[in-house]
Design a protein around this motif. Structure first.
Motif, PDB file in Angstrom:
ATOM      1  N   SER A 188     -34.705 -22.593   9.082  1.00 47.95           N
ATOM      2  CA  SER A 188     -34.998 -21.495   8.136  1.00 47.95           C
ATOM      3  C   SER A 188     -33.907 -21.323   7.084  1.00 47.95           C
ATOM      4  O   SER A 188     -33.801 -20.256   6.465  1.00 47.95           O
ATOM      5  N   THR A 237     -38.903 -21.300   3.749  1.00 42.60           N
ATOM      6  CA  THR A 237     -38.492 -22.658   4.113  1.00 42.60           C
ATOM      7  C   THR A 237     -39.697 -23.530   4.423  1.00 42.60           C
ATOM      8  O   THR A 237     -39.799 -24.666   3.936  1.00 42.60           O
ATOM      9  N   LEU A 293     -33.144 -21.978   3.741  1.00 42.56           N
ATOM     10  CA  LEU A 293     -33.789 -22.365   2.485  1.00 42.56           C
ATOM     11  C   LEU A 293     -32.803 -23.008   1.520  1.00 42.56           C
ATOM     12  O   LEU A 293     -33.133 -23.979   0.839  1.00 42.56           O
ATOM     13  N   LEU A 327     -32.167 -26.607   2.433  1.00 38.68           N
ATOM     14  CA  LEU A 327     -33.338 -27.440   2.148  1.00 38.68           C
ATOM     15  C   LEU A 327     -33.466 -27.705   0.653  1.00 38.68           C
ATOM     16  O   LEU A 327     -33.781 -28.824   0.236  1.00 38.68           O
TER      17      LEU A 327
END
Length: 275
Positions: A23, A61, A25, A28
């Motif tokens: 999770s 995410t 973000l 990522l």
């Protein structure tokens, strides 16, 4: 053993490997930018599972992952979320600190995920198989037999060999344990690219991924550090709902505890990682 295995054929060019987005973000987003900079197509970007986890933006995410069209297998967290289970299925010891923390972050993630995100997670296979530079590669989460099995570099080869034999693979790409490493023996390679959602207990806020390269038709690999906006991740996690200890780890690079680690890996806490 009823498993969904996605054989994606033969891959060529660079392949980006990573795990444990958790999770996060911001991590990522940074990794997606690396893929674009390196001209690695989405179909050559593969996650070892646990897209959802400890950090503050599970819904965002999963939606970015879906938009990116990168590939992933199921981690234990995805399996539990799909089943609407009450816990993360991480195989933490009951009553341990990790177990206690999971009673905060797992229901938090569960409460924020949309039906669209759960539907996307339901499309993920248990394993991904592909050919690369003349070798068979299988992507797993823990080991082939147990998605929540913690496999480390110090884990004996005989244990790893069970997964090689079951999958008839030359290369195993694995996740779950949170630490990047590789272990080579008998012309076989066990490769854990590391996770991008949390630091590797090495005293740095940087996180880890790996890239396969088939230049000259040989399989080569290299681990890399990832810089990202960890200060924002830390700030978002300080919401009164998630463990403060995990928010602190994002900045310090040191795990709150080493309960899951064997003695060898536990003794390396804060010493950095050389690969």
């Amino acid at each position: 053993m009823n498993k969904k295995i996605n054989n994606i054929g033969t891959l060529k060019g660079k392949v980006l490997l990573f795990g444990g987005v958790y999770s996060n973000l911001q991590a990522l987003e940074a990794l997606k930018a690396i893929a674009e900079k390196e001209s690695i197509p989405a179909e050559n970007c593969i996650c070892t599972g646990d897209i959802v986890g400890y950090c503050a933006q599970p819904e965002e995410t999963v939606q970015l992952f879906k938009l990116w069209k990168a590939k992933s297998i199921l981690g234990n967290v995805e399996i539990q979320l799909i089943d609407n289970a009450e816990d993360c299925g991480c195989d933490f010891t009951e009553g341990s600190r990790c177990d206690g923390f999971s009673k905060l972050w797992y229901p938090y993630a569960q409460s924020l995920l949309s039906k669209s995100s759960i539907n996307h997670l339901e499309t993920l296979p248990d394993h991904i198989v592909f050919e690369y530079a003349g070798k068979k590669v299988t992507v797993i989460h823990g080991d082939y037999f147990n998605v929540s099995e913690f496999i480390f570099k110090s884990t004996n080869w005989q244990k790893k060999e069970e997964t090689f034999n079951a999958t008839q693979s030359d290369v195993i790409v694995a996740g779950h344990c949170g630490l990047p490493f590789y272990h080579q023996k008998n012309n076989k390679l066990w490769l854990n690219p590391g996770v991008i959602g949390m630091p590797a207990n090495d005293g740095s806020p940087q996180v880890w991924y790996a890239i396969l390269d088939d230049t000259n038709e040989d399989l080569k690999f290299k681990h890399h550090n990832l810089d990202y906006n960890y200060k924002l991740t830390n700030k978002l996690m300080q919401n009164g709902l998630l463990p403060e200890e995990y928010a602190r780890t994002i900045v310090t690079g040191i795990w709150d505890n080493t309960e899951i680690l064997p003695a060898v890996e536990s003794g390396l806490q804060g010493f950095g990682i050389t690969l």
